[in-house]
Design a protein around this motif. Sequence first.
Motif, PDB file in Angstrom:
ATOM      1  N   THR A  21      35.195  55.301 -32.003  1.00  0.00           N
ATOM      2  CA  THR A  21      34.862  54.514 -31.006  1.00  0.00           C
ATOM      3  C   THR A  21      33.474  53.664 -31.235  1.00  0.00           C
ATOM      4  O   THR A  21      33.231  52.742 -30.452  1.00  0.00           O
ATOM      5  CB  THR A  21      34.832  55.206 -29.779  1.00  0.00           C
ATOM      6  OG1 THR A  21      33.680  56.238 -29.748  1.00  0.00           O
ATOM      7  CG2 THR A  21      35.987  55.741 -29.249  1.00  0.00           C
ATOM      8  N   ASP A  22      32.722  54.023 -32.292  1.00  0.00           N
ATOM      9  CA  ASP A  22      31.633  53.179 -32.646  1.00  0.00           C
ATOM     10  C   ASP A  22      31.242  53.608 -34.122  1.00  0.00           C
ATOM     11  O   ASP A  22      31.458  54.783 -34.562  1.00  0.00           O
ATOM     12  CB  ASP A  22      30.654  53.563 -31.704  1.00  0.00           C
ATOM     13  CG  ASP A  22      29.228  52.702 -31.961  1.00  0.00           C
ATOM     14  OD1 ASP A  22      29.399  51.479 -31.764  1.00  0.00           O
ATOM     15  OD2 ASP A  22      28.058  53.380 -32.076  1.00  0.00           O
TER      16      ASP A  22
ATOM     17  N   THR B  41      25.640  56.055 -38.021  1.00  0.00           N
ATOM     18  CA  THR B  41      26.478  57.022 -37.491  1.00  0.00           C
ATOM     19  C   THR B  41      27.891  56.572 -37.039  1.00  0.00           C
ATOM     20  O   THR B  41      28.215  55.471 -37.083  1.00  0.00           O
ATOM     21  CB  THR B  41      25.770  57.259 -35.961  1.00  0.00           C
ATOM     22  OG1 THR B  41      25.791  55.995 -35.412  1.00  0.00           O
ATOM     23  CG2 THR B  41      24.300  57.781 -36.295  1.00  0.00           C
TER      24      THR B  41
ATOM     25  N   THR C 168      30.954  57.527 -34.410  1.00  0.00           N
ATOM     26  CA  THR C 168      31.290  58.232 -33.242  1.00  0.00           C
ATOM     27  C   THR C 168      32.495  58.373 -33.111  1.00  0.00           C
ATOM     28  O   THR C 168      33.399  57.291 -33.144  1.00  0.00           O
ATOM     29  CB  THR C 168      30.685  57.631 -31.955  1.00  0.00           C
ATOM     30  OG1 THR C 168      29.296  57.541 -32.084  1.00  0.00           O
ATOM     31  CG2 THR C 168      31.081  58.289 -30.809  1.00  0.00           C
TER      32      THR C 168
ATOM     33  N   GLU D 147      35.855  60.066 -30.670  1.00  0.00           N
ATOM     34  CA  GLU D 147      36.311  60.333 -29.459  1.00  0.00           C
ATOM     35  C   GLU D 147      37.670  61.009 -29.547  1.00  0.00           C
ATOM     36  O   GLU D 147      38.432  60.636 -30.090  1.00  0.00           O
ATOM     37  CB  GLU D 147      36.457  59.175 -28.257  1.00  0.00           C
ATOM     38  CG  GLU D 147      35.154  58.314 -28.381  1.00  0.00           C
ATOM     39  CD  GLU D 147      34.301  59.037 -27.025  1.00  0.00           C
ATOM     40  OE1 GLU D 147      34.714  60.178 -26.458  1.00  0.00           O
ATOM     41  OE2 GLU D 147      33.285  58.521 -26.979  1.00  0.00           O
TER      42      GLU D 147
ATOM     43  N   ARG E 258      33.554  64.682 -28.032  1.00  0.00           N
ATOM     44  CA  ARG E 258      32.900  63.523 -28.788  1.00  0.00           C
ATOM     45  C   ARG E 258      31.922  64.168 -29.870  1.00  0.00           C
ATOM     46  O   ARG E 258      31.190  65.015 -29.726  1.00  0.00           O
ATOM     47  CB  ARG E 258      32.087  62.502 -27.843  1.00  0.00           C
ATOM     48  CG  ARG E 258      31.922  61.332 -28.503  1.00  0.00           C
ATOM     49  CD  ARG E 258      30.913  60.194 -27.961  1.00  0.00           C
ATOM     50  NE  ARG E 258      29.624  61.044 -27.348  1.00  0.00           N
ATOM     51  CZ  ARG E 258      28.772  60.375 -26.905  1.00  0.00           C
ATOM     52  NH1 ARG E 258      28.848  58.904 -26.591  1.00  0.00           N
ATOM     53  NH2 ARG E 258      27.542  60.792 -26.704  1.00  0.00           N
TER      54      ARG E 258
ATOM     55  N   VAL F  63      29.526  63.175 -33.064  1.00  0.00           N
ATOM     56  CA  VAL F  63      28.824  61.810 -33.613  1.00  0.00           C
ATOM     57  C   VAL F  63      28.298  62.542 -35.005  1.00  0.00           C
ATOM     58  O   VAL F  63      27.705  63.391 -35.279  1.00  0.00           O
ATOM     59  CB  VAL F  63      27.548  61.754 -32.863  1.00  0.00           C
ATOM     60  CG1 VAL F  63      26.687  60.547 -33.714  1.00  0.00           C
ATOM     61  CG2 VAL F  63      28.026  61.109 -31.585  1.00  0.00           C
TER      62      VAL F  63
ATOM     63  N   HIS G 279      26.442  61.837 -38.512  1.00  0.00           N
ATOM     64  CA  HIS G 279      25.192  61.034 -39.313  1.00  0.00           C
ATOM     65  C   HIS G 279      25.488  60.876 -40.623  1.00  0.00           C
ATOM     66  O   HIS G 279      25.600  61.929 -41.439  1.00  0.00           O
ATOM     67  CB  HIS G 279      23.758  62.032 -38.805  1.00  0.00           C
ATOM     68  CG  HIS G 279      23.671  62.052 -37.285  1.00  0.00           C
ATOM     69  ND1 HIS G 279      22.580  61.309 -36.558  1.00  0.00           N
ATOM     70  CD2 HIS G 279      24.221  62.654 -36.375  1.00  0.00           C
ATOM     71  CE1 HIS G 279      22.775  61.831 -35.410  1.00  0.00           C
ATOM     72  NE2 HIS G 279      23.597  62.328 -35.295  1.00  0.00           N
TER      73      HIS G 279
ATOM     74  N   GLU H 119      28.252  67.651 -31.811  1.00  0.00           N
ATOM     75  CA  GLU H 119      28.794  67.590 -30.387  1.00  0.00           C
ATOM     76  C   GLU H 119      27.910  67.907 -29.236  1.00  0.00           C
ATOM     77  O   GLU H 119      27.111  69.059 -29.152  1.00  0.00           O
ATOM     78  CB  GLU H 119      30.186  68.472 -30.457  1.00  0.00           C
ATOM     79  CG  GLU H 119      31.017  68.469 -29.070  1.00  0.00           C
ATOM     80  CD  GLU H 119      32.271  69.170 -29.129  1.00  0.00           C
ATOM     81  OE1 GLU H 119      33.010  68.927 -28.282  1.00  0.00           O
ATOM     82  OE2 GLU H 119      32.435  69.953 -30.175  1.00  0.00           O
TER      83      GLU H 119
END
Length: 352
Positions: free
Chosen positions: A238-239, A252, A254, A256, A265, A267, A269, A279
């Motif tokens: 989503t990102d 990063t 992301t 979902e 969710r 993330v 790195h 998380e």
Amino acid sequence: MRLDLGNLDDHARGCAILGTGGGGDTYASVLAARTALAEYGPVEVADVGALADDALILPVAGWGAPTVGIEKLASGEEGVTLVRMAERWFGRPVEALMIGEIGGGNGVDPVGWAARLGLPLVDADGMGRAFPEGDMAAMHVAGVAAAPAFFADERGNGVAATPEDAAWLERIARALVVAFGGSVAGADHVMDAATARRATVLGSVTLATAIGAALAADGIEGVLGQTGGVRLLAGTVTDVERRTTGGFARGTVTVEGTGEDAGRRVVVHVQNENLLAMEDDRPLAIVPDLITICDEGSAEAIPTERIRYGQRVVVLAIPCAPIWRTDAGLRVAGPERFGFAHPYRPLEELAR
């Protein structure tokens, strides 16, 4: 074992999994290696223990931001340049190549180089995965000198350097990466076979090929079964925050969760490689353990530079080679080295 046209794709798939997003995209590397294997024949994968103690082994790998490697193609002759430079330096022949970094395209390019040179490829590498910095090598942990180091580009230019230590190797190499347009091939931590037996990650070439074969046969479950890894999350990207700076792709990703993971969710790195999966405020996996983002449909690893918004993915984590869990290994490539506040905890603990 040998690498040939029949198992090259398996080897590349496994290298991509071990690349944790980095090490370079395997696509162009496979095309180059396939061409070399077709012209020069298969490459023998040699057990380091079968070589004479004083056999000269040349670890080889590419340096630079993986995003550059998509457009700045290699010539295939970089390995030849590196070997000739090393042989002039040492006054004796190189008897085998070694993959400096098994992850990503760096695990595939040396196959083509070895085919062109008619040299074996030892069943070992310097990392057991991909790392973003060149001093993050098992040879450095074991005290093998970084110098001399050799660098070659696709035009036949070559540079020999004598860095004082592995930290200076990294600084010099990054300067050359910029000078050579964002990527360059290199050879460093040159050693004999006796040293390689104690200072490398053994069995990594056969492991990569086995992972790729398991992936082709059984998808994600095949990879997990072959590596002892765990599934962290299945979901949608989503990102993506990504920038190329200082010779690295940083940012990063992301994800979902979907299906059984809906509402979660994660993330990830990134610094060339996926280094930390979070998380909320809890780490799920952290470097030096491996974090790989795979396409949900094909199960193939997605390199950092090809992650896109909307992709359906599965995030996996895999235990690292034992050397990285030692105190010396963590000093070289543990979380603190990347500026993370979270201390290292093995994946097996975090997964519980």
